[in-house]
Each structure stands twice: as C-alpha cells, then as structure tokens.
Enzyme design. Sequence first.
Site, PDB file in Angstrom:
ATOM      1  N   TYR A 192       0.881  -1.172   0.000  1.00 13.94           N
ATOM      2  CA  TYR A 192       0.000   0.000   0.000  1.00 13.94           C
ATOM      3  C   TYR A 192       0.911   1.212   0.000  1.00 13.94           C
ATOM      4  O   TYR A 192       1.768   1.331   0.883  1.00 13.94           O
ATOM      5  CB  TYR A 192      -0.874   0.034   1.249  1.00 13.94           C
ATOM      6  N   ASP A 222      -6.146  -0.822  -6.380  1.00 16.00           N
ATOM      7  CA  ASP A 222      -7.608  -0.785  -6.292  1.00 16.00           C
ATOM      8  C   ASP A 222      -8.099  -0.294  -4.941  1.00 16.00           C
ATOM      9  O   ASP A 222      -9.262  -0.440  -4.607  1.00 16.00           O
ATOM     10  CB  ASP A 222      -8.210  -2.172  -6.589  1.00 16.00           C
ATOM     11  N   HIS A 238      -9.844  -7.033  -5.177  1.00 19.42           N
ATOM     12  CA  HIS A 238      -9.523  -6.975  -3.750  1.00 19.42           C
ATOM     13  C   HIS A 238     -10.460  -7.893  -2.945  1.00 19.42           C
ATOM     14  O   HIS A 238     -10.918  -7.548  -1.860  1.00 19.42           O
ATOM     15  CB  HIS A 238      -9.649  -5.522  -3.267  1.00 19.42           C
TER      16      HIS A 238
END
Lengths: 507, 507, 507, 507
Positions: free
Chosen positions: D247, D275, D366
Amino acid sequence: MNHQPRSQPNSQRLSGEEVSKHDNGDSCWVIIHGRAYDVTDFLPEHPGGSKIILKYAGKDATETYEPIHPPDTLDKYLDKSKHLGEVDMSTVKKEQEEEDPDEEARQERIKTKPILEQCYNLMDFESVARKVMKKTAWAYYSSGADDEITMRENHSAYHKIWFRPRVLEDVSKIDFSTSMLGTKVDIPFYITATALGKLGHPEGEVVLTRAARKHNVIQMIPTLASCSFDELCDAREGDQVQWLQLYVNSKRDITKKIVQHAEKRGCKGLFITVDAPQLGRREKDMRSKFSDVGSNVQSSGGDQVDRSQGAARAISSFIDPALSWKDIPWFQSITKMPIILKGVQRVEDVIRAIESGVQGVVLSNHGGRQLDFARSGIEVLSEVMPVLRERGWEDRIEIYVDGGIRRATDIIKALCLGAKGVGIGRPFLFAMSAYGLPGVDRAMQLLKDEMEMNMRLIGCSSVSQLNPTLVDSRALNVHNTTVPGDTLGLSVYDPLASPAWKAKANL
Amino acid sequence: MNHQPRSQPNSQRLSGEEVSKHDNGDSCWVIIHGRAYDVTDFLPEHPGGSKIILKYAGKDATETYEPIHPPDTLDKYLDKSKHLGEVDMSTVKKEQEEEDPDEEARQERIKTKPILEQCYNLMDFESVARKVMKKTAWAYYSSGADDEITMRENHSAYHKIWFRPRVLEDVSKIDFSTSMLGTKVDIPFYITATALGKLGHPEGEVVLTRAARKHNVIQMIPTLASCSFDELCDAREGDQVQWLQLYVNSKRDITKKIVQHAEKRGCKGLFITVDAPQLGRREKDMRSKFSDVGSNVQSSGGDQVDRSQGAARAISSFIDPALSWKDIPWFQSITKMPIILKGVQRVEDVIRAIESGVQGVVLSNHGGRQLDFARSGIEVLSEVMPVLRERGWEDRIEIYVDGGIRRATDIIKALCLGAKGVGIGRPFLFAMSAYGLPGVDRAMQLLKDEMEMNMRLIGCSSVSQLNPTLVDSRALNVHNTTVPGDTLGLSVYDPLASPAWKAKANL
Amino acid sequence: MNHQPRSQPNSQRLSGEEVSKHDNGDSCWVIIHGRAYDVTDFLPEHPGGSKIILKYAGKDATETYEPIHPPDTLDKYLDKSKHLGEVDMSTVKKEQEEEDPDEEARQERIKTKPILEQCYNLMDFESVARKVMKKTAWAYYSSGADDEITMRENHSAYHKIWFRPRVLEDVSKIDFSTSMLGTKVDIPFYITATALGKLGHPEGEVVLTRAARKHNVIQMIPTLASCSFDELCDAREGDQVQWLQLYVNSKRDITKKIVQHAEKRGCKGLFITVDAPQLGRREKDMRSKFSDVGSNVQSSGGDQVDRSQGAARAISSFIDPALSWKDIPWFQSITKMPIILKGVQRVEDVIRAIESGVQGVVLSNHGGRQLDFARSGIEVLSEVMPVLRERGWEDRIEIYVDGGIRRATDIIKALCLGAKGVGIGRPFLFAMSAYGLPGVDRAMQLLKDEMEMNMRLIGCSSVSQLNPTLVDSRALNVHNTTVPGDTLGLSVYDPLASPAWKAKANL
Amino acid sequence: MNHQPRSQPNSQRLSGEEVSKHDNGDSCWVIIHGRAYDVTDFLPEHPGGSKIILKYAGKDATETYEPIHPPDTLDKYLDKSKHLGEVDMSTVKKEQEEEDPDEEARQERIKTKPILEQCYNLMDFESVARKVMKKTAWAYYSSGADDEITMRENHSAYHKIWFRPRVLEDVSKIDFSTSMLGTKVDIPFYITATALGKLGHPEGEVVLTRAARKHNVIQMIPTLASCSFDELCDAREGDQVQWLQLYVNSKRDITKKIVQHAEKRGCKGLFITVDAPQLGRREKDMRSKFSDVGSNVQSSGGDQVDRSQGAARAISSFIDPALSWKDIPWFQSITKMPIILKGVQRVEDVIRAIESGVQGVVLSNHGGRQLDFARSGIEVLSEVMPVLRERGWEDRIEIYVDGGIRRATDIIKALCLGAKGVGIGRPFLFAMSAYGLPGVDRAMQLLKDEMEMNMRLIGCSSVSQLNPTLVDSRALNVHNTTVPGDTLGLSVYDPLASPAWKAKANL
C-alpha cells in the site's frame, strides 16, 4: 400548533353530549382538532367512502383524520355553514381504547429499536421502519402495483449494471457536487415527492425540508403532502431551493392557482406527473384495512360498491385522466418555471418531450406504484441516451431517474449512463419514520460517505468524469425468468454437507 | 332436481336389504340418486377401473358418482335392462361415516375462510379454494402434466413481457370491449372449457353461465362438463352467446350428433381440441387416490394393470387419437359454425390452419395438462404473428391464447402481441369453488377494474390501440435454467444482516 | 449360493478361536463366506487401505466384503497359498452388533415404505431408495464429482429444451421401438453400466438383466459389477443382448482376455470408457465413512497418507491413465465387436472417433462423477450434430447420450436432436434398491407409458419422425448464474400475502 | 517472544496502581506486553478512534491490541518519551472477565470441531472457521464491500465457465508446476496478501510462510500483516521466494524505505495495490463492533464523528489516494524488483500497464472488499486476453487473477483463459484459523489432489497444454437477475410430492 382554534367562551362551545347525538348517516357530526363539523351531506362524496367517517360519527376523529388530510382540507371541501365551531373537549367522552395486541407489540418494538448509529445503509432504515411504523402507514408507504414486480425490479435493475473502474487516477480530492435546473447541489440526488408524510412522522414533510437544507439538496414538494404547500415553503431556510410536483386537477383553474402560487413562493421547477392518470391499485395497501376491522366485518348494506380501496385511491380522485400533450403549451403559458415531465417511460416520449420544449424529464414508473411490469427508469435511460446521442440531442434536456436508488453506486451508475441526477423518495420516508430528522440526516450522510468512497474506487474525482465506458449495462434489458423449478428432482437431491461436528462428550 | 326419479308406489320399490346382497363382482348393484343399477357386466368396461365401483357394491354411490358423471351418463352407457328402478331409501342402511381428520380440518377451514371482499385478485381465490376444496377435487383442477413445468411456465411467461407505456394520452374514457367471432363482448376474455365443474361446486358449470351473462363474456361449453350440454344451454339468458369445445369421439356419428345439436341449440363457435389425442398423465391427480384408500391398500388380484390413473384418464377414453388434418373438411361439411382449432402450438400449424380454411386457432397447451415442456401460448403467439404479418395473413384468422392469464396486464400483453382475446379457465373454477357465483362475479369485476386501470396506465383508451411497440417481449423465448446451486459455497456464506434490536430490559 | 464352499470334514476345518488369534498387522486373517484367508502380506496393497481390513482382523468380514468385491476377487488377487480353507462357523464368536440408531431408524423406514404402485415416475424410486438404502451405499450411488454441479446439470439441461409439437397427426398407433448397433429394442434406452450393484440389492446386477429381458432393452455389463461377468451372461435368456463396458487395465493382456472372453460369451458391443483415466473424487462418498467410524477416529499412525477415499477410488486403481487414441487400432485388432467410445465430450473428439473407424460414441460425463463442470451429454449432442450434418457425416456413427434422463420427454428430446438412443443408469439402481425386480420392471413400464403418451402429444407415431424442428434448444449452451442475492434488499421487502383467514370463534 | 521487554529491577517497574490512575482522556496510560505507554496526546490521532483506547485507559490492553498492530507499531508511531517502561504485572489487577455466553458457546464449539481429515475441500475449512473464530475476527476476514455482491460473484463467475475436455490423451504423468516471475512453483497459485493474520491464529502469517515452503509456492507479504515484515522474511527457509504487497504511503520516503528494504531482504516481486485508494466500507465488519459494546452504547459526546468503522478503516489511513500512473517511473527508479499492478480491472488499464513497462498485473477486485459491482478477475481476464492476442501482446506481461478461487477446476479455468497463475487468500486464512499449519498444509494438498485429478480429466498433462478451446466461457459477462418473484402465484402453487410413507402401525 396551527391546528388549534382560537379560543371561544365556554358558553358558545358545543358539548360532547350534543355532538354524540349525531352519530349516524342521517345526521353525522365529527370532531377534528377540537371543532365540530356536520359531514352528513358530504358522506357520499368522501373519496375514501362513507364507512370510515361513520365509524367516527358523533366522536373525535382527529387521530385518524390528521395524517391523511392536509390542514386546509376542511376549508377547501366543506362549506363554511357546516363548520359548527369549538367543542368543549373536557365534556367529550374518552373512547375506551380497545386493547390491540398488535399495537402493544409495536410499542414494545419501539422501545427496543436499534440505535441510529447501527444503521449503515439505506436499507437499514427500512428494516427498522417496517417494525416501528403503524401497519397501515407501512402498507401505504411500502406497497406497489399488482404483484409489485416493477417496484422490486427498480432496485434489482441496478444489480444488472457492473463497473469497469479505472485505476491509478489521482482521487485525493473528490467533488461530487453538480447542478440541477441551474441550482448547485452537494450530491446528485433530490428528495422526490411522496405523499402523506404524517403517516410516518407527526411533523410530516417539513422534516425532509430541514434535512435537504442541511445537506444542500433540493426537495420536491408533493401535491399530496400531509403538510400544506405553504408550511413547506415556510420551512425553507436561506437560499434553499424547492420544486413542485403537480397532479393536474380536472379543474384547470385550480391547477393554475397552484402553479402560480408555487412560482410566487419561489419554487424553481414544475414537475408534472404524467404516469398517474389514475392512482394505482396497491393491494397491500387495500388489504391493510382488514386488519383494522377484524374478522366479522361484512360490507355495509348501504355501500353498493366497495369503495375503500386503500389510502392511494382515497386521496386522488381529482386527478385529470384527460391530461395530454396538448396541455403542455398551456402550462408553458402560465408559468416561467422550468417544466419537467415526471414519469416518462420510453424513448419516443422523451423525443416528444424535447420537441414540446420542456426542460426535463424524469424517467420513472412512480416507484412501482402504478403500472406493474413498467420498466425501471434506469433501463429506460439506457434506451434513451444512445438515441439522443445519435441525434446530438443529449444536451437539449435534463434527464432524471428515480426508483430503486439505495446506494451511492446506484447514483454513479445512473450518472455514467447519462442522468443529470436521481430522485430518492421512500428511503428518506423510512429514515424519517424510524428516527425523525436525525434519521434523514444520517441517511444522507451515509450516501455522501458511500459517494466519496465509490467515486474514488471507480477512479473519478468529479461527476463530469462519469461516462458510459465505466459501466457494463448489457444485461439491463434482459427480463427473463428461469424455467419453473424441478420440484421432484430437487427434492430427491441430497445436498452436499460441510464436515459434521463431534457429538458433545457428556450430555 | 332433475336427478330425482318420478315417484313410484312403495310396493314397487327395491329395499336396501335387497340391494345390499349384490355386493361383489359376481353381482354388483349400486344406488345412484335413489335408483338401483346392475353394473356387474359393466365392471370391466368402466374407464375408471372396477375397483372404485366395487367399493360401493350394494350401497349408495351417489356422492362419489355425481361430480364426475354428467346426468345422462347412465342412460347413455348402461343398457335400460340394467336400470332396476327406485329404491326405498328409508330402508337403505346409512354408512357409518368414517372419521376423517382431513375432512374435519377442511370443515373447520370452511368456517373461517376469508370474506369475499378480501379477495383482490385472481390468485386470492385460488389460495382460498386450495384450502376449502376436497383434496381429490383440488388435485383434479390444479394438476398438470409430468413435472408441471409447462403449467407454471404459462403464467411465468407473462412475466418476461414488459411494458413500454405511452404517457400524456387522453385516457378519460376507456373502452375495452371487443368482438370475438362476431360477438360483441365487454372485455377481451372468454371462459374456456374446463371439465367436471361439480367437483368444485354442487351446481357445476351453470354458475359460470350466469357469471358470463352478467359480465357479457362468452362461455365455452366443455365436452366433459358435469352439467349436461342442454342444462348449460338452458341456463343461457337473452342473447347470451356460448361456444362448444369438442373432444372428437372415435365414433364419428356421435361427434356429428353432438356438433349438429350444438349448432341447433345456438352455439356460435366450434372449438375442436387438437392437443389431446390422449388425456395427460397428471401425477398429482393420480397420487390423490392414495389418500383415499389409506396405507394398507394392495392392488386387487383381479386387476392385472393398475388402471385407476386419476380422474383425467377415467373420463376420456373415447377421444380419437387418429384425428388429423384430413378430418377438417368433414367438420366443415357438417356445420356452419365457425371452426377453431384449440391447442395449436407452432407457427407451421397456424399456417396450415389458415390454409385449411378454419376461422381461428387457440394457441394453447391445455393449461399445462398435456405435454410437459410445451411452450406457453403467449410465446407461440410471439413466434406466429411476425410470420403472419410478413405474409400479410394476420387478418385471415382470429387468434386466441389461453393458459396462465391471471391479471389484466396479461390480457393486455396478449392483445399487444396480436391476440384477439384470451381464454381463462382455472381461475374461475377456483372462484366458484371458493365462493360460488359471487366469487366468479367478483373475479370478473376485479379483472375489469384492473383492465380499466392498466389501459389508462399504458396510455390506450381502446383495444384497437394496443400494438407491439407497447411491449418488450424479447425474453419470451428464453428457457434457461441457472447453473445448479453452489451448495457448499452458499452454506458457508454469512449473509448480511439488518441492525440488531436491543434485548428487552427486563424479562 | 455359489459362494458356499464345498463341505469339508469338521476335523479339517479351522476353528473360530484359531482365526481370532490373527487379529493384527503382523498376522491378519479374515473369514469370508465361511473360509479363512491370510491377508497379512496383502494389507499394503489393498486399494481401499489397510485400515478397513484390520478392522476385521481375526473376524468374519463377509458382510462388508460382499457388495464391493466380485466373487472371483480372492481367486484373482490372493495367492492360493493364502487360502486357508473352511472355518467351522459354529465356533466363530458372533460379534455383538453395536446398537446403531441410524440403522434402527432405517429398518423402521423399510417397514413403512410406500407401496410400489405409489411410484409414478423415476424420481419416486429415488425418493424411496434414499431412505431405505444404507447410508454408505446411498453415498456411493448418489454422489458426484466436486460440487456435483455437472451431476445436477445433466437433468437440468433437459429443462432448457422445449417442444414445438405438431397437432392433428394420426397418432392412434405409436411405435417407439428402434435398433441399436443392429439390435431391435422396444424403446430407445439401454441400461448403462453402473458399479457395485450389490450395495443396493443382495442379488446385484442380475436383477437388471432380468428386467432388461422383460422389456426387451439392452444391458451394458459393467467392469465393476458386484456380480461376475459370467454370472451376468448366464442370467441372459433367449436372444437377449448384452454389451460390455470396459475400464482398460494397465496390463493389456488382462484387457485382451476380458474383451475376447466377452465376445465369446456373445456380447454385441464393446463400450470403452474414455472419461475416467482416474476415478473421481466424490466427496459425499468420501465423507460417508466418517459416519461409520464415529467422532473419535484419528488417522492411524502407520498410514501416512489417508488412502480411504471412498468406494470409487478403492476399486479402480487398475485403470490405465495412458490410454489414448493410439490404442484404438489394437482394440480393433483383438475383437470384431463394434467399438463405442463412452465419455466423449466435444465435437472435435467425435470427429476423431469417426476418423478412427469406431462404430459409436456415448456423449457422457460419467453421470457427473468425474469432471465437475463438464457439460451434459445432451448439450454436447447439440454441438455435435450440426457439425456432422454439415459434413454429411451424421450416419457414419451411432451417437448415444447418457446422464440425467428421468422422463420419456428427455428421451424424445435426445432423439429429436439426433441421438440413436440414451443410456439410463442410476434410476434403475434406485428402483432396484427400493423394490428389487418389481421396482425396475415398474420403472421401465412407466417410461413406456410416458413414451406412448408423449409421442402422441408431440404428434409423432414412430421414432423416425423425431427431428430437430420439434424442439427449441437454443438455451442449451447457456450456463449463467444470476447476480448474487440482494440480501438486505430482499430481507426488508414485505412480501404480498393471500387473504387472511378468520380467527377461530372459540378456542 | 520478541514482545517481552528486557527485565528491569522491580524497583524501577511501575505498579498497576500507578497506571490505573491514568484512566481518562486527560491522562490516559495503557499497558501493552508488560510495558506502560502514555497515549493521552495520541488519542485524537488514533485511526480507530479514541473510544476504543479509552476503554482500556489505566488497564492492560494487550489482548485487543495484539492482533491488529504489527509489533513495531509503538516504536514507529509513539514518541519514545511516552514509553514509560515496564510494569510489575503481579500488581496489575486482573479484570473480572465478563461472562460472555457467545464466547462460552464458541469454546464449546472449539471442543467439538470436526477432525482435520473431515475437510475435503477449501469450503470445509471456512465452515469450521466460521464457528470457531471470534466474531470480530470472522467479520474482518469474511466481510466484503456494500452488499457483498462482488465478493460472491468472484466465485460464482467460475460457475459460468464449463469444460470441453479432451479424451484419450495419455495422462499417466501429470506435471502442473509452472513458473511465476521467473520462480519455479509446484502448482500455479500463490498465497496472496491478506491483513491481520493474528486475528485468526496467534502466530500470524508465519504459519503461511511455513506452508508455502512445504508446498513450494510463493507467499506475498502483506503491508498490513500482523507479523512484521522482517519476521516474515526470517521465517523463510532455503531458497523460498516471497513477494511484497505494497500500500503506497502518502509519505513517499516511507514507501521508498519499505521497498528498498524488501528488495534487500530478498523479495522477488513488488505488487503495488491499485484498487484501494481508500479502504472499503465493509458493513459486516463495521456492524460487528456493536456486539461488543452491547445495547446501551451511545456515541460519546466528545467524538463528533463516528470514526470506528471497523478494522479495515482503522488500519489504512496512511494510504495515498493520489497514487497515479505518473508514479510508476519513480517506482521503477527505486527498485529492480519486477513491478506488478494489483487490482487492474479493465482492458484499457492492462494496455496502459504494458505501455508503462511493468512486468505484470493482477486482475483483482480486492476480494470483493472495495468496489461493489466490480467484475470478477476471471471475467476481466476474458475481456483482456482476446484484445492482447489481437495485438500480439499476450506475452509482454504476466497476468494473474485472484478472488473466488476454491477448486483446482477454478485454477485450470483461469489458466485456460490465459492467466499465468492465481492468487488465493481467504481460504488459507480460514484453514489457518481452524487448524493452524496442519490446516493450511491439508488445504494445499487437497488443491494438489484436485489438480492432478482434473488435469487428467480435462486431458492435459502439463499447464502448457491448457488453452481456450478447453472451456466454454460465453456466459461470463452475463450479469442478469431474474424477474422479481411472483409471490402470490408461487404461494398458491401446490408443489408435487414424492410418494407418501405409511403411517406407523402401532404408536
């Protein structure tokens, strides 16, 4: 309270005893908000049938009367000579409340209802409202036409539209404000018109006015509001914008008066309902009356035809079924407000609307409350836009969609397919019915939270970026059912099971 | 009652004791409507098998006999020499009624059935009928072929058709009358032929005759009615119109007699059933007999083959499976009534029907009671009309559709797609079984109410305005099933829940 | 009984006590059909794992052994030196039967099972079998691969095919006989090969042989029958025809022996299974063992890998996964029987089969027991036939279909689409398990009854008239699932209700 | 344990009494792993809201803190001056555990859980985990976005793909190994990144590291692991390969440090999540907190906004929503690891990824936890590959798919359609939560068993043979719902029944 009569000397007041003598069809008086009215001659004209009035003959009818009649009803429809004046309410015999186990259970439920913070989406309010509302009120709000196929299709249709999101777009700042008929709004929805707000909340539609103000969205004032039009205008604050939803009265002078009054009071849009030449048969609503009257009811001998077909029919007998395209120029002649046709349902009529010079259409089936098997607004939108784009007409009119919107993703889908904005009705009624203004406030905030999140996830930072390539809506016009179930085959199938758990050691 | 024998002197009457001696296969007498019959020789010929007769050997069989045999049956099929004359019923030993808990429960249900005014649509009558009818009667009316897939598809097919309504049309006056084979009717449906009306109501099909009169629609008289053909003609009033439904008998002279008698009695249409060379296997019907005979039944040694395959098979052995296109000219030669083929199921056969010079076809699968996986009439219609229009043949024949019609929207859909009218059968049987004539009356009135409403909402003031652009029927020929369920996957999914309610404070 | 050993003098017999000493992995004897065997060395080779044998070490294993081993198993797989001879069974200690509440309940169910005449279709037998069969036997018969999607799709696929029946054809005489590989049969199905018949009935597959004779259909003898091949040939009567289903053994000399023996014994077709290079994982079958061993089972330390993966794996370790197109000429060289490839699953391989010169293919996915998400045979058929017709090859091979056939309409659909006939397996196993030979007899008779009826209703009097225009199979290759359920939306929806019934007057 | 503080003399340790004085917002201390921390100033910054911390003010918070904070959290985010040092835990008052009937029931369930050998597929582990996990942990793992439509679609999509298997291929040797980003793996899946492993198992993600080693597959290390990155690297054995899921932090220097540290520690791939510019609203997760706090909770006055929106939001506030295509070159400049974009969702972005020079994409939504109504990865794959093949670009990038994989057939379908491999996440978390390392080990072994079987059955001996002609995926892009249910019609339908069983003789 604006319903309280100015006080009169006791001596002039009617006594409860006097009123109670007029308890039948030959002489029928009722008390409403502390005043008596002689409705004997009005009985056959009552749109809801005479039976419901006779139930209260000689008695106080306020509680039942209140939510389904706007405050100016008596002034409008009952000759002044029949207004009998104040009643000394201390002399009116209190009805022994019948014990009603359903009502007791409801009161219990109200005490244990979830706290507001437990509502995380618009459906949650509906789940609470269903259990805390009076059964008849719930029936009126929640019912749809015939088999309620269209009512359910409205939300279901959004489930046929899937996203093709973009990634790696800078979405640190999300702006989902837009404008509708020239008014800037914070999020692309408006509160659409719904009738009889006091069924859900004692204050009625003004609650929605306040929530609309707080979230900077537009409220459409319904013709059939429980609050009067002026009450709703008065509840406006600052530069808040309202629109008027109009059922066209057979008497055009009344219509003209309403429209011009609305314009004078500052309404910024005239939404003429075109999908309701007659208000729908909603069986859930019609059926709800039987729970009131119990199992021993027989039709009264005097009432040849069973007229009491639920609230919807009762309040709508004035609507003009002759309204047609030919009337549009007349509307254009009596008002400068933008005119929007609410309830258009096929591309041919959108084209005709553009040619008629109106400013907008709402693709709507009246929340599934009119014609069952009408298509969802969002499906009609997907039929309309390609045709308009082919003609280069997509900017000649503002197109709105209502019906079935429950999630911010629904709003985004509508905008991707070409809508300027969406109307939301029932969800706010349910939020209001369950939790009052804080409920509506939270409902709107949840939509904003969802909107921010989902704009990010689809990779768009403003509504202007939403476009058809972001969705796959190919399934939208598919209305298939599956082959009826293979009852015997399925019943002999032995379904797979997850691992069995051990028996307890000692029982 | 036309079943009561003319009175005879007591001395000539048979005694119950005498009759009761003939209680076996070697000598088998039964009492019907107060008269004794020797059916010993008839036992092996009985279409319903001998077992059911032997159950009543030496006893009064009226109650079981009545609903499934037209009144002229004994005269027709049993030689006069076997008609033994009147019985002194006072000497007939009353059967000790077996206690039947199911029947007791049914009697309880009849006492608490909903009042008629609670029925708001055609399905409501069915819900009541299901619980107040005798199980075997319900099984006969409600059953379909094999897995009852087609039977359910018939209504389900209408759910694949969606509306594209017009708005802003003047719909103040709605006229939904039309004409069928030259007869003016108030609403575009007729009562189609259904067998054994007395299973549902003691008076049988004359109830439908009266309702048809009241609502000015046409009744089709069934070959297999419980009432005799003449009773049904006699029940007609004024200029009321009836049609005849015909199962063609292997003996053509019988057929000819029936047809010409019908024409003489004033029937205005001959509907020849072409989808039933043999009557269907309806397992729900077949299975219902086992609830009668209990758990200890074994097949009787004498009956090699189990012949008792429900009511449908029992009453239809005379039907001619050799009936073919070659027979049509013969029918045209024996009657001037318009001839309509009932049960046509594909476009090729509609074309052939036109070429054969008949006046109409009914696109029908016999209510799903014959061939399972036959397509619905409405689907066949959507296959037929484009082909006819391409040939310019759409006006050379009247096309009707039956099966699955439950709502006025269904009627409107059929007319939009090109049907002249629709046939409705079971729904009126259920209304009759639940509430008698008032039930059928209300059922028809509800259809008219729905019709007016929905004609308005689709934007049409007469049936001539109904046309294919008002519907989207693209899904009609889709017969898919979904992939079989993901049993394990679904069972481990933890479904979303609405907010939890607080526990009660004190219990 | 052919399992009874010839009698020996008592003095030569082993005593139960002697046998019971060999009760562990170091020396493991078991008694089968009254004879003792030393299986110590065989333990690690047992396809079903050693654990199940050790459970019976020193004891009588007949009851468990019997249904899953053909009678010649011990002779084939255990060296004669390990055959220890007769046991004096009077000296063998009876096992105290564990009380098994499941088994007691099953015995109760057997007593109350429906009478045979209550079975009206093939699913009915399955519903009875499910409740009267032993759990492990049911699990073996009824299980499919993985999620059992294909197993259920097999019948479901037929629900996607709808009829376009002809009317007004003379159907007084119906002849649905046909021929398969040159043999005349009364109805276009054969009994396909299924394993382990004694799990369902003590006599095993000979029951099917007798039923096949009675109804003049062909039985395919399974490689994995509970009865030996010769027993099944011996059960043949008159000119009755059988086929051989073959799992090809890795040792080709064994295969050759089997094939040539079958030809010598008169088999008229060699069906080589090509969809099972390894037998499937059937979790329902695998899971069923846990109900046997209770909740305290832990894997035994000695068995590194858990080998006991249900009956299917245990019996099939000999099958050759290297079998390929290259082997076909060899088969053609060792037999004159027609060769049919059973389990072909796409058009490319049908073409290759034709090019290889075989006489037929069975489009089959092994009853959904091998590859989950394999398509149904009927779907593959609809892919195959248009391609063959385009090449003019449709008569170069006989094409059969199996899997999911439950109704005569299924058979008719397959023939309309081009199949020569269909194979039916499980339904007859279930009929046999529930009611023995009379069950199978009735099952076949029901199919014949349905066949006659439905041939009539589709308007065809012989199978040669069946053709593709009589069906609409466009949905056959659609494998869609619906969008996952709208859990919250559906849970807040208040479903429409039928009229409410009155409360009882007095309680 | 690396959480244990080095021991200090008792005299220097804080007493429980001292800590317990700081029990409010003005001075808030908490004990974690035996050390006290002053978090007063940190309260408003806590991503999970201050309320949850204040619940533990003055107390030991270890148990709640542990699973959702990596071990280096306090060092990273709390200034050293606030680290108050060791506490003499013997002086800390034990909290009287509240009796929690849910927890007691869970402990009971843990005792009776199925033995590991009863788990035969990946769903089985989930069924066990659901019942033995803590409710909040289950809610975090199992929840998805909004209505969880996409989450369920992910597996459902595989059910739309059906096989066209080849037969008669030599499948004696099956090799399903492949390579991913240059690493040889035994089976074409990797363990994808999932957060907060210690919610399911006290040791956290190192369990997965060990299982990955045993089965020679790659583990992707999650940014939000419960274990620290270095712990997970340390758990590696031999030449085991790991990837890093990233991330991207708004502070790019932190991101750079993480990436370069990972490369130094030997990570072989950098998977940048694209995403999740903001972590999803997962209502099941959000709702789970209310079961903790009971029914009397009101929002605290101080907390204006309700920030505690479940675990997902709490741990992800650092993620940069401005991340865009413009950042890719920077990543390429700071690392030599192959870069893969995880969460690409349409073909346009795959093309852009190729043009950007990255080495791979993961087509992923995800796990259905971000945008509801995002399409499944497998559907996007079927959109992507034909476009790439048309351009000849199919080998310019490695394409992975994750989401919904539960069966080896799912893996095979993805590879047939063009994926290099698939990522599997939740199933291993559930196996770990239910049975620890042996659970994950068995889960992987089951996949290998299924893989071998199904490769055989599809007729392929290596993954290079898998190709699009082996599947029929035409239904993959169909997202239709069925017409809403015909409530009344279905409720009056009397379903067919199987034969009735006899009543018991004597009760």
